[in-house]
Design a protein around this motif. Structure first.
Motif, short mmCIF file in Angstrom:
data_model
loop_
_atom_site.label_atom_id
_atom_site.label_comp_id
_atom_site.label_asym_id
_atom_site.label_seq_id
_atom_site.Cartn_x
_atom_site.Cartn_y
_atom_site.Cartn_z
N LYS A 161 24.26 26.89 59.68
CA LYS A 161 24.70 27.24 58.32
C LYS A 161 24.09 26.19 57.41
O LYS A 161 24.59 25.07 57.32
N ALA A 162 23.01 26.52 56.70
CA ALA A 162 22.35 25.53 55.86
C ALA A 162 23.20 25.21 54.63
O ALA A 162 23.28 24.07 54.19
N TYR A 163 23.82 26.25 54.07
CA TYR A 163 24.71 26.09 52.90
C TYR A 163 26.01 26.81 53.20
O TYR A 163 26.02 27.78 53.95
N LYS A 164 27.11 26.36 52.54
CA LYS A 164 28.43 26.93 52.83
C LYS A 164 28.47 28.44 52.63
O LYS A 164 29.21 29.16 53.28
N ASN A 165 27.70 28.92 51.63
CA ASN A 165 27.78 30.34 51.28
C ASN A 165 26.73 31.20 52.00
O ASN A 165 26.47 32.32 51.62
N GLU A 166 26.09 30.64 53.04
CA GLU A 166 25.06 31.43 53.74
C GLU A 166 25.49 31.76 55.17
O GLU A 166 26.14 30.95 55.83
N GLU A 167 25.10 32.93 55.62
CA GLU A 167 25.27 33.31 57.04
C GLU A 167 23.86 33.55 57.58
O GLU A 167 23.09 34.29 56.97
N SER A 168 23.55 32.96 58.72
CA SER A 168 22.20 33.16 59.29
C SER A 168 22.26 33.70 60.71
O SER A 168 23.18 33.39 61.47
N LEU A 503 11.58 38.30 79.54
CA LEU A 503 11.75 39.34 78.51
C LEU A 503 11.41 38.88 77.10
O LEU A 503 10.89 39.66 76.30
N GLN A 504 11.70 37.62 76.80
CA GLN A 504 11.48 37.14 75.43
C GLN A 504 10.02 37.27 74.98
O GLN A 504 9.75 37.30 73.79
N GLN A 505 9.12 37.35 75.95
CA GLN A 505 7.70 37.41 75.59
C GLN A 505 7.34 38.71 74.86
O GLN A 505 6.30 38.79 74.22
N PHE A 506 8.20 39.71 74.96
CA PHE A 506 7.89 41.01 74.37
C PHE A 506 8.67 41.23 73.07
O PHE A 506 8.79 42.35 72.57
N LEU A 507 9.21 40.14 72.56
CA LEU A 507 10.02 40.18 71.35
C LEU A 507 9.51 39.16 70.34
O LEU A 507 8.99 38.11 70.72
N ARG A 508 9.72 39.47 69.05
CA ARG A 508 9.38 38.48 68.01
C ARG A 508 10.67 38.17 67.25
O ARG A 508 11.47 39.06 66.94
N GLU A 509 10.81 36.91 66.89
CA GLU A 509 12.06 36.48 66.27
C GLU A 509 12.08 36.83 64.79
O GLU A 509 11.06 36.70 64.10
N GLN A 510 13.23 37.30 64.33
CA GLN A 510 13.41 37.47 62.88
C GLN A 510 14.60 36.62 62.48
O GLN A 510 15.67 36.70 63.07
N SER A 511 14.39 35.83 61.42
CA SER A 511 15.47 34.99 60.92
C SER A 511 16.06 35.70 59.71
O SER A 511 15.36 35.98 58.74
N GLN A 512 17.35 36.02 59.79
CA GLN A 512 17.99 36.78 58.71
C GLN A 512 19.07 35.91 58.05
O GLN A 512 19.93 35.38 58.75
N THR A 513 19.01 35.79 56.71
CA THR A 513 20.03 35.00 56.02
C THR A 513 20.61 35.82 54.88
O THR A 513 19.86 36.44 54.12
#
Ligand code: NAP
Length: 516
Positions: A161-168, A503-513
């Motif tokens: 949680k980078a800031y109190k009002n963020e969800e990641s 399995l992770q090799q066939f996936l790409r990460e998405q960071s959602q905030t």
């Protein structure tokens, strides 16, 4: 649900019911002939019949058993058009539903395991134990990967949680379309390679080996029956030299998963990324070595080297093709190994006692015969060195020693029942030679000294290593226990099949905030 290996033959043996296994297998051998003399389509949602055909011949007798399609550019284009549009829906089905479909597929394959293993005798010439082990491994891959996806909750993680009002959130998403290009020697590799990228939400186009197209075709049908949408899994049989380049270079393909020879793997690796970035995983050949130390149990070492070198006629990527034997035990080891090797006659894989079976096709048989002409100039041929007269592609297990320095027999992967034996002064010297090899796939040591085994494990640059395994000194990795991974020229990913990193090799990460 804990993962358990299928392990068919072992279970029959442990319950003293091996006869039941033989009876079921022999019944399947007869029944599977219903598949022969026919032609099978490609599958791009619907069945596709092409103008050009591929002939599937059996190594048992060198004769045609059936016809498959040789995919055209139009079929490839149609497949990529459909698959690239449909993967999102498949991903959105959710990891629970996808995992369940794969567990269903494992059950279906388990019910039909005798049929698939009997077909493998005809298609790639495996004896009943090797064939059942291969189908068992395919079932294991389906189950292991499905359970791994469940265990990791679809690879979705709430993070910092980078800031109190963020969800990641970190969410692993599929890339799109994976092209899977499979080798002939393991049906399980076709199954494992198709399953992993598909399970995590990609679409897959399977280009099977032209040597085992029927079992690959039946597997794709089985996956559709288990619940994989046809829009997400296409079957394109076709010769690698004609369909390979257009498949790996197309921009609609986001990833390539290949297992096969070094030559083809490197070609794909270089071509694939020329126009657009792709995930390219190429698992390639090996020059697998076993060390026999002066502290070895020689009986175990002889059996371990023999089984590893000549099981499936040296056509396993993990087959031992060089044995480094300590000078103090060299004579006794050679005497035993030659006796063991000369006691085996190559034979029809359908036979109950078959161990050494035919090589996969006419090209492999011709290569063996050509090599037999060259070997006497390289060293001393101590066993084999010839083929069996008559129909089919039967080669005698061949042992060559006293090789000249830098002989190709020590360096190159031959992928045939040919074993080089070299005398060494110490385990350390053998490890140095192994580490100079281009390859680093599998290997083993026979030694009763824990210190020596420890030294080998710490210093050898090889992906899959064993100590004192007499059932196969460098072969026989089991899903969930021995991740299968090649180092150096043997593979580019550094992650093993049948392992928690796969399995992770066939996936790409998405960071959602999201900001509240
Ligand atoms: P291969 O000849 O390289 O063929 C592998 C696949 O590539 C086949 O489907 C083949 O199609 C296709 N292909 C051929 N030319 C192509 C091209 N130009 N572009 C794209 N695809 C192409 O290998 P193989 O003889 O089947 O398998 C034996 C090799 O695999 C050995 O070197 C062995 O060590 C290696 N192997 C490695 C591992 C590992 O885990 N590292 C495991 C198993 C096997 P066609 O069948 O139509 O030719």
């Amino acid at each position: 649900m804990p993962f358990l290996n299928e392990n068919t033959v072992l279970k029959y043996r442990e319950s003293s019911k091996e006869e039941e296994f033989h009876a079921k297998y022999e019944k399947a051998l007869k029944e599977c002939e219903k598949y022969f003399g026919k032609e099978y389509p490609n599958i791009v949602v619907d069945d596709v019949v092409e103008e050009r055909k591929i002939i599937d011949t059996s190594p048992i007798n060198g004769k045609e058993i059936l016809k498959m399609q040789n995919a055209s550019m139009e079929t490839l284009d149609k497949a990529l058009g459909i698959l690239s549009k449909s993967y999102r829906k498949w991903f959105e089905l959710g990891h629970l539903a996808r995992a369940q479909i794969f567990l269903n597929a494992a059950e279906l394959l388990s019910k039909r395991k005798y049929e698939f293993s009997a077909l493998l005798a005809w298609e790639n010439g495996k004896n009943r134990y090797e064939a059942m082990g291969d189908v068992d491994e395919a079932i294991d891959f389906l189950r292991y990967y499905a359970l791994n996806l469940l265990e990791n909750e679809g690879f979705v993680k709430f993070i910092g949680k980078a800031y109190k009002n963020e969800e990641s959130l970190s969410i692993m998403k599929p890339y799109g379309v994976f092209a899977v290009i499979a080798p002939f020697n393991f049906f399980s590799i076709t199954v494992g390679m198709t399953s992993a990228p598909l399970l995590v939400g990609n679409s897959v186009i399977l280009k099977p080996s032209s040597d085992i197209p029927l079992t690959s075709y039946l597997f794709v049908r089985l996956m559709h029956e288990a619940g994989v949408p046809k829009e997400n899994l296409a079957f394109l049989s076709g010769s690698g030299s004609s369909i390979g380049d257009p498949l790996v270079t197309d921009k609609r393909v986001s990833g390539i998963l290949f297992t096969g020879s070094r030559e083809t793997g490197l070609r794909i690796f270089h071509k694939a990324n020329m126009e657009s970035p792709k995930v390219v995983i190429t698992e390639m050949g090996g020059k697998d070595a076993i060390i026999v130390s002066d502290k070895a149990n020689i009986v175990k070492a002889i059996e371990g080297v023999f089984r590893s070198a000549f099981g499936y006629s040296g056509q396993k990527c993990s087959a031992c093709s060089v044995a480094y034997v300590h000078k103090d035990v060299y004579n006794v080891f050679m005497e035993g190994l030659l006796k063991r090797t000369k006691s085996e006659e190559p034979s029809d894989p359908r036979g109950r006692s078959a161990f050494i079976t035919p090589v996969v096709n006419k090209e492999a048989f011709t290569k063996f015969k050509e090599l037999m002409g060259k070997l006497p100039a390289e060293g001393k041929v101590q066993a084999g060195g010839r083929v069996k007269d008559g129909e089919g592609y039967y080669c005698y297990p061949t042992i060559i020693s006293d090789l000249k320095n830098d002989s190709f027999v020590i360096k190159d992967e031959l992928f045939l029942p040919i074993l080089a034996v070299k005398k060494i002064d110490s385990v350390k010297a053998a490890i140095e030679e192994i580490n100079r090899s281009d390859y680093g796939l599998t290997g083993g040591i026979f030694s009763e000294s824990e210190e020596e085994i420890d030294y080998y494990f710490k210093n050898v640059d090889v992906g899959v290593i064993y100590a004192n395994r007499s059932v196969g000194g460098s072969t026989g990795a089991m899903v969930g226990s021995q991740p299968f991974v090649g180092w150096k020229m043997s593979g580019v990913s550094g992650k093993g099949t049948g392992s928690f990193y796969y399995l992770q090799q066939f996936l790409r990460e998405q960071s959602q905030t999201i900001v509240h």
